[in-house]
Design an enzyme around this catalytic site. Structure first.
Site, PDB file in Angstrom:
ATOM      1  CB  ALA A  54       2.058 -30.436 -51.875  1.00  0.00           C
ATOM      2  CB  SER A  56       9.158 -32.354 -54.076  1.00  0.00           C
ATOM      3  OG  SER A  56       8.917 -31.332 -52.919  1.00  0.00           O
ATOM      4  CG  ASP A 276       1.980 -33.570 -49.144  1.00  0.00           C
ATOM      5  OD1 ASP A 276       0.919 -33.485 -49.638  1.00  0.00           O
ATOM      6  OD2 ASP A 276       2.790 -32.719 -48.627  1.00  0.00           O
TER       7      ASP A 276
END
Length: 335
Positions: A54, A56, A276
């Site tokens: 999540a 990165s 994300d």
């Protein structure tokens, strides 16, 4: 309580730039094996190699939108750890990569049982990412970012990662930085829901912006009504609450206003990573000084575009991609 692991062996790489950053993220990245076609893994032989995580994913998404980001995490001294560090550098994300000599990089397997659906299995307990600790955060890293972004996943990995989050928040607050918290609930990482809720509420109370899916907002607040969820989260002292509603769009609220955006209609290939990408879109705009309307518009567009391809982060859009979304009804062939 979350899994805890003892014993640390590590060495941190130096950051590649002394410039200020829009977003600093901290958490676990995992090696990723993805089935190369639809069906159960037990009947398949071909797998694609990659990575995800999540925090990165958000860092990559911010950079794709012409922002700057740092990812801080711990990986094993193995091929997956090296792959993650290399790919993040290729995506122009500055990294603070702690190499753990005593634990391997965590792994996830992704299969597509049916067209349009995904199932992810994690192998992360007591692996390198779950051994993150406060000492892994070099002096000055958190302070260089305009926004510190954290998730509930890191808090669930163990006592030391959880404590490291609060140390990072302390440092961000002392430097006058904003704190962004995405609940990102992973039930399999918790032994009981009570501990999870208590942990998420404590983190929310320290955050300026809180992101949650509709189910996560209900889980954290105990309220089923959207407006009551928002009121409860704002009552924790949060300045901005953003509820991701999937195909129904998103809602952003503060003490003074509520704003909603419908989802963009796209052909969905894979929804993994869409949340994300949404967060990355919001944070990239926030770091530029944009208002809520612009943050919400870019975030919903990023979430939609992330659904149009495979991978955790590979379909995170660029500014050019966002412009193309507005021309979605035009000739699909570029010449």
């Amino acid at each position: 309580m979350p899994c805890g692991c003892g014993g640390i062996g590590s060495g941190a790489t130096a950051m590649t730039s002394s410039a200020s950053f829009d977003v600093v993220t901290m958490g676990e990245s995992l090696g990723l094996l993805t089935a190369d076609r639809v069906g159960s893994i037990r009947h398949l032989r071909g797998m694609r190699v990659g990575f995800g995580g999540a925090e990165s994913n958000v860092a990559i998404g911010v950079v794709r939108l012409d922002g700057s980001a740092v990812w801080l995490g711990r990986g094993g001294n193995d091929s997956f750890g090296q792959l993650i560090a290399r790919e993040l550098r290729a995506e122009k994300v500055d990294t603070v990569a702690v190499v753990d000599e005593k634990a391997a990089t965590a792994l996830m397997l992704k299969e597509r049982p049916r067209p349009g659906s995904s199932r992810v299995t994690y192998y992360r307990r007591c692996q390198a990412g779950s051994r993150l600790r406060a000492d892994d955060i070099p002096p000055g890293v958190v302070e260089q970012g305009k926004i510190l972004h954290i998730t509930g996943i890191t808090a669930a990995l163990g006592e030391e990662p959880h404590a490291a989050l609060h140390v990072a928040i302390d440092r961000a607050k002392q430097a006058g930085r904003m704190v962004s918290f995405d609940v990102n609930h992973r039930a399999s990482l918790w032994t009981d829901g009570v501990s999870a809720v208590s942990t998420y509420r404590a983190l929310a109370r320290r955050a300026d912006v809180v992101f949650a899916g509709a189910d996560e907002a209900e889980f954290v607040t105990g309220e089923s009504d959207l407006r009551q969820q928002i009121d409860r989260l704002l009552g924790y002292g949060v300045r901005q609450v953003v509820i991701k509603l999937g195909a129904s769009g998103a809602v952003a609220a503060s003490e003074s206003a509520i704003e909603a955006r419908a989802a963009h209609p796209v052909s969905v290939v894979d929804t993994v990573g869409a949340g994300d990408a949404f967060v990355a879109g919001w944070l990239a705009e926030m770091a530029r000084g944009a208002g809520v309307e612009s943050c919400l518009e870019v975030a919903t567009a990023c979430g939609a575009l992330a659904c149009t391809g495979h991978g955790d982060w590979e379909s995170a859009p660029t500014r050019e991609d966002l412009a193309g979304l507005a021309r979605i009804d035009e000739d699909p062939v570029s010449r």
